[in-house]
Design a protein around this motif. Structure first.
Motif, short mmCIF file in Angstrom:
data_model
loop_
_atom_site.label_atom_id
_atom_site.label_comp_id
_atom_site.label_asym_id
_atom_site.label_seq_id
_atom_site.Cartn_x
_atom_site.Cartn_y
_atom_site.Cartn_z
N GLU A 120 -9.42 10.78 4.31
CA GLU A 120 -8.26 11.16 5.48
C GLU A 120 -6.85 11.11 4.56
OE1 GLU A 120 -8.77 8.97 8.80
OE2 GLU A 120 -10.58 9.70 9.56
N LYS A 121 -6.88 9.96 4.01
CA LYS A 121 -5.37 9.71 3.31
C LYS A 121 -5.09 10.95 2.36
CE LYS A 121 -4.68 4.76 4.40
NZ LYS A 121 -3.49 5.37 5.28
N LEU A 122 -6.28 11.25 1.50
CA LEU A 122 -6.01 11.93 0.17
C LEU A 122 -6.52 13.48 0.70
CD1 LEU A 122 -7.55 9.77 -2.47
CD2 LEU A 122 -5.04 10.23 -2.27
N GLU A 123 -6.70 13.86 2.03
CA GLU A 123 -7.03 15.05 2.62
C GLU A 123 -7.97 15.90 1.58
OE1 GLU A 123 -3.27 17.09 2.62
OE2 GLU A 123 -2.14 15.81 3.51
N GLU B 47 0.82 -1.11 -0.01
CA GLU B 47 -0.05 -0.07 0.14
C GLU B 47 0.83 1.31 0.11
OE1 GLU B 47 -3.47 -0.14 2.89
OE2 GLU B 47 -2.44 -2.16 3.45
N ARG B 48 0.61 2.26 -0.95
CA ARG B 48 1.64 3.33 -1.22
C ARG B 48 0.68 4.44 -1.01
NH1 ARG B 48 5.96 1.99 -5.42
NH2 ARG B 48 4.32 1.22 -6.52
N LEU B 49 0.72 5.48 -0.58
CA LEU B 49 0.01 6.77 -0.54
C LEU B 49 1.47 7.85 -1.11
CD1 LEU B 49 -2.30 8.91 0.00
CD2 LEU B 49 -1.22 9.38 2.01
N ARG B 50 0.79 8.28 -2.52
CA ARG B 50 1.89 9.09 -3.24
C ARG B 50 1.33 10.15 -3.63
NH1 ARG B 50 4.77 5.04 -7.35
NH2 ARG B 50 6.71 5.91 -6.51
N GLY B 51 2.05 11.19 -4.08
CA GLY B 51 1.69 12.25 -4.86
C GLY B 51 2.86 13.26 -5.05
N ASN B 52 2.74 14.57 -5.06
CA ASN B 52 3.89 15.50 -5.49
C ASN B 52 4.20 15.97 -4.21
OD1 ASN B 52 2.04 17.57 -4.75
ND2 ASN B 52 1.30 17.87 -6.84
N GLU C 38 3.62 18.62 -2.72
CA GLU C 38 2.67 19.59 -1.60
C GLU C 38 1.47 18.68 -1.34
OE1 GLU C 38 3.84 20.54 -5.34
OE2 GLU C 38 5.31 21.79 -4.07
N ILE C 39 0.93 17.87 -1.95
CA ILE C 39 -0.02 17.05 -1.64
C ILE C 39 -0.16 15.52 -1.96
CG2 ILE C 39 -1.60 19.01 -1.73
CD1 ILE C 39 -2.91 17.82 -4.07
N PRO C 40 -0.59 14.70 -1.43
CA PRO C 40 -0.86 13.35 -1.59
C PRO C 40 -1.98 13.41 -2.80
CG PRO C 40 -1.56 13.46 0.51
CD PRO C 40 -1.20 14.88 0.15
N PHE C 41 -1.82 12.51 -3.95
CA PHE C 41 -3.13 12.44 -4.74
C PHE C 41 -3.42 11.17 -5.13
CE2 PHE C 41 0.44 14.10 -7.59
CZ PHE C 41 0.44 12.79 -8.62
N VAL C 42 -2.88 10.15 -4.82
CA VAL C 42 -3.39 8.65 -5.32
C VAL C 42 -3.03 7.82 -4.13
CG1 VAL C 42 -1.10 8.48 -6.69
CG2 VAL C 42 -3.04 6.97 -7.03
N TYR C 43 -3.80 6.81 -3.79
CA TYR C 43 -3.45 5.93 -3.00
C TYR C 43 -3.58 4.36 -3.75
CZ TYR C 43 -3.94 3.17 1.20
OH TYR C 43 -3.84 1.87 2.13
#
Length: 242
Positions: A196-199, A134-139, A141-146
């Motif tokens: 919550e994860k993706l804000e 499981e990975r929470l990824r993004g740029n 500034e913000i996470p945008f994909v789980y």
């Protein structure tokens, strides 16, 4: 179903079965809703193991040609929509192509008991544990994909690998080459965990992208699903008329 195998052929039996069924289900009787024979009965008819038969059927199900229905059996899918692109990339490659720096916000790795869907995809028993990533990824500034990935136990991953590296580079360390990716794109409302994860706000729309990855022999390698913030990701398909 009147099909037979060449047990002396160099072509694997499950591939022969898959090809023969592909041809057989083009017959009008199956287009009108006739069920396929029971997998056990068909395996006995062809002189193969149930595991071999299931591997062939699973491939046709994931290609969208067949549907398994509880209490009914396996039938032909008469409403099939398929898009084939000439090329595909990993998430890291996609982001690099767009000039986006990737940041890993969370990462969880462990061995888990598979669901029925995962068992069918990898053709494994329910008591065979699979590696889940499981990975929470993004740029930055913000996470945008789980992402949630499951890997075929046969490929040899241990869970101790450096998963901050590009995934398919890791697989190549085990001489696993990924060749084919099939995708399903749909929408989903964010539940509490994803919001919550993706804000984002509970119930906000997400892009759900399922990916089924195969090696050059058509054997399943990875089952993956990604949940993308809809305000941070656009999925573009470019096609050319021929």
């Amino acid at each position: 179903m009147k099909i037979s195998l060449d047990h002396n052929s160099h072509t694997p039996l499950y591939i022969q079965i898959e090809q023969l069924i592909r041809q057989e289900i083009q017959n009008p009787e199956y287009k009108k809703g006739k069920k396929l024979p029971n997998e056990v009965d068909l395996a006995k008819q062809l002189g193969v193991s149930r595991s071999t038969m299931r591997q062939a059927i699973n491939k046709l199900v994931y290609d969208g040609l067949l549907i398994r229905k509880k209490g009914v059996g396996t039938i032909v899918n008469n409403i099939v929509s398929t898009y084939k692109s000439g090329n595909w990339m990993s998430f890291s490659q996609e982001m690099k192509a767009m000039g986006i720096e990737v940041k890993n916000y969370e990462m969880f790795i462990g061995w888990v008991k598979p669901t029925e869907e995962i068992c069918n995809f990898f053709n494994i028993s329910e008591d065979t544990k699979v590696l889940k990533l499981e990975r929470l990824r993004g740029n930055p500034e913000i996470p945008f994909v789980y992402f949630i990935s499951y890997f075929n136990p046969r490929i040899g991953l241990t869970g101790d690998e450096d998963f901050s590296r590009p995934l398919y580079d890791i697989l190549e360390d085990y001489n696993i080459i990924v060749k084919l990716s099939k995708e399903e794109i749909s929408s989903k409302a964010a539940d509490r965990t994803l919001s919550e994860k993706l804000e984002i706000t509970l119930g906000d729309p997400l892009l759900k992208r399922k990916r089924f990855v195969f090696d050059p022999g058509g054997r399943p390698v990875e089952w993956n699903v990604g949940y993308y913030r809809s305000d941070s990701f656009v999925y573009t398909i470019e096609s050319e008329r021929v």
